[in-house]
Scaffold this active site. Structure first.
Site, PDB file in Angstrom:
ATOM      1  N   ARG A 137      -9.397   4.206   0.479  1.00 40.17           N
ATOM      2  CA  ARG A 137      -7.952   4.365   0.253  1.00 40.17           C
ATOM      3  C   ARG A 137      -7.632   5.632  -0.546  1.00 40.17           C
ATOM      4  O   ARG A 137      -6.581   6.244  -0.350  1.00 40.17           O
ATOM      5  CB  ARG A 137      -7.418   3.126  -0.475  1.00 40.17           C
ATOM      6  CG  ARG A 137      -5.878   3.090  -0.604  1.00 40.17           C
ATOM      7  CD  ARG A 137      -5.413   1.782  -1.230  1.00 40.17           C
ATOM      8  NE  ARG A 137      -3.968   1.624  -1.190  1.00 40.17           N
ATOM      9  CZ  ARG A 137      -3.190   1.602  -2.265  1.00 40.17           C
ATOM     10  NH1 ARG A 137      -3.720   1.720  -3.471  1.00 40.17           N
ATOM     11  NH2 ARG A 137      -1.892   1.452  -2.158  1.00 40.17           N
TER      12      ARG A 137
ATOM     13  N   ILE B 277       2.440   4.456   0.452  1.00 39.69           N
ATOM     14  CA  ILE B 277       1.262   3.781   0.990  1.00 39.69           C
ATOM     15  C   ILE B 277       1.375   2.342   0.499  1.00 39.69           C
ATOM     16  O   ILE B 277       1.589   2.085  -0.691  1.00 39.69           O
ATOM     17  CB  ILE B 277      -0.050   4.455   0.535  1.00 39.69           C
ATOM     18  CG1 ILE B 277      -1.269   3.750   1.167  1.00 39.69           C
ATOM     19  CG2 ILE B 277      -0.186   4.531  -0.976  1.00 39.69           C
ATOM     20  CD1 ILE B 277      -2.588   4.497   0.943  1.00 39.69           C
ATOM     21  N   SER B 278       1.307   1.388   1.400  1.00 37.69           N
ATOM     22  CA  SER B 278       1.587  -0.006   1.053  1.00 37.69           C
ATOM     23  C   SER B 278       0.583  -0.564   0.056  1.00 37.69           C
ATOM     24  O   SER B 278      -0.561  -0.109  -0.035  1.00 37.69           O
ATOM     25  CB  SER B 278       1.570  -0.879   2.310  1.00 37.69           C
ATOM     26  OG  SER B 278       2.651  -0.571   3.147  1.00 37.69           O
ATOM     27  N   GLN B 279       1.031  -1.558  -0.669  1.00 33.07           N
ATOM     28  CA  GLN B 279       0.151  -2.317  -1.565  1.00 33.07           C
ATOM     29  C   GLN B 279      -0.981  -2.931  -0.726  1.00 33.07           C
ATOM     30  O   GLN B 279      -0.715  -3.517   0.329  1.00 33.07           O
ATOM     31  CB  GLN B 279       0.965  -3.415  -2.238  1.00 33.07           C
ATOM     32  CG  GLN B 279       0.180  -4.296  -3.181  1.00 33.07           C
ATOM     33  CD  GLN B 279       1.047  -5.407  -3.766  1.00 33.07           C
ATOM     34  OE1 GLN B 279       2.256  -5.452  -3.529  1.00 33.07           O
ATOM     35  NE2 GLN B 279       0.446  -6.297  -4.524  1.00 33.07           N
ATOM     36  N   PRO B 280      -2.230  -2.804  -1.158  1.00 35.28           N
ATOM     37  CA  PRO B 280      -3.340  -3.344  -0.366  1.00 35.28           C
ATOM     38  C   PRO B 280      -3.186  -4.826  -0.024  1.00 35.28           C
ATOM     39  O   PRO B 280      -3.527  -5.241   1.094  1.00 35.28           O
ATOM     40  CB  PRO B 280      -4.563  -3.085  -1.246  1.00 35.28           C
ATOM     41  CG  PRO B 280      -4.196  -1.850  -2.005  1.00 35.28           C
ATOM     42  CD  PRO B 280      -2.723  -1.999  -2.294  1.00 35.28           C
TER      43      PRO B 280
END
Length: 214
Positions: A37, A63-66
């Site tokens: 990431r 970038i989205s939260q994992p």
């Protein structure tokens, strides 16, 4: 393009955090453990790459939260060889997770800046989507339909009928629906004109915008 043992260790810690939050699909957890990431983020945020948080990536996007990536991917129930349409390439992080799951990924990004960056970057780190398009996510990719699954990575104010029509019978669409707060919604196509709808709680996404940048 360095992916050190330290990065791998931090990634494993992140995956454990996500597992404790309720993600059970081992294939999804394994995919997140493999995708570096930190390489998908601007250098100023690299030290924060393995926190379970979203971060800016430019063009007013994140970038989205994992955990969110894992949650949506688990709901999609990807199998090897599935043809998946992703609406909102963004940084390419979700794209890479889907490719790790051995999906054939078709991805649309409406922001020219992000599209150009992802098109150059993804192959450099070993993730090559079947097709990456600069265009309007609301329209989907009818010329490549039907899809086994569709994943929407931005908040949609309504459910685009064009996307529902591009699902195979038995296929699923995972889409966050709403304005300020979105409800994670899964549509399963059960017939030509029939869809089953299930809801999975509230999330916050950047909005899915209608007009594409030129």
């Amino acid at each position: 393009m360095n992916d050190s043992n330290r990065h791998k260790g931090l990634r494993n810690q992140l995956v454990e955090t996500i597992r404790k939050k309720g993600i059970k699909d081992k294939m999804v957890l394994n995919a997140l453990s493999k995708v570096p990431r930190h390489l998908f983020m601007d250098s100023g945020f690299i030290d924060f790459a393995y926190q379970d948080k979203p971060f800016p990536i430019g063009a007013d996007q994140t970038i989205s939260q994992p955990y969110t990536v894992a949650f949506q991917t688990e709901l999609l129930e990807v199998e090897s060889g599935d043809k998946i349409l992703e609406i909102g390439t963004g940084s390419g992080y979700q794209t890479a997770v889907l490719i790790e799951l051995k999906a054939e990924v078709y991805s649309i990004e409406r922001q020219k800046e992000l599209y150009t960056k992802a098109k150059k970057f993804l192959p450099k780190v070993g993730y090559v989507p079947k097709k990456l398009v600069h265009g309007d996510g609301y329209a989907g990719l009818p010329e490549h339909a039907p899809f086994d699954g569709i994943i929407v990575t931005a908040g949609a104010p309504y459910v685009p009928k064009a996307l529902l029509g591009q699902l195979k019978i038995g296929g699923k669409m995972v889409i966050p629906v709403g304005d300020n707060v979105q409800v994670m919604t899964v549509f399963t196509r059960t017939g030509e004109q029939k869809f089953e709808k299930l809801e999975y709680g509230d999330f916050r996404f950047v909005p899915m915008l209608k007009e594409k940048n030129s």
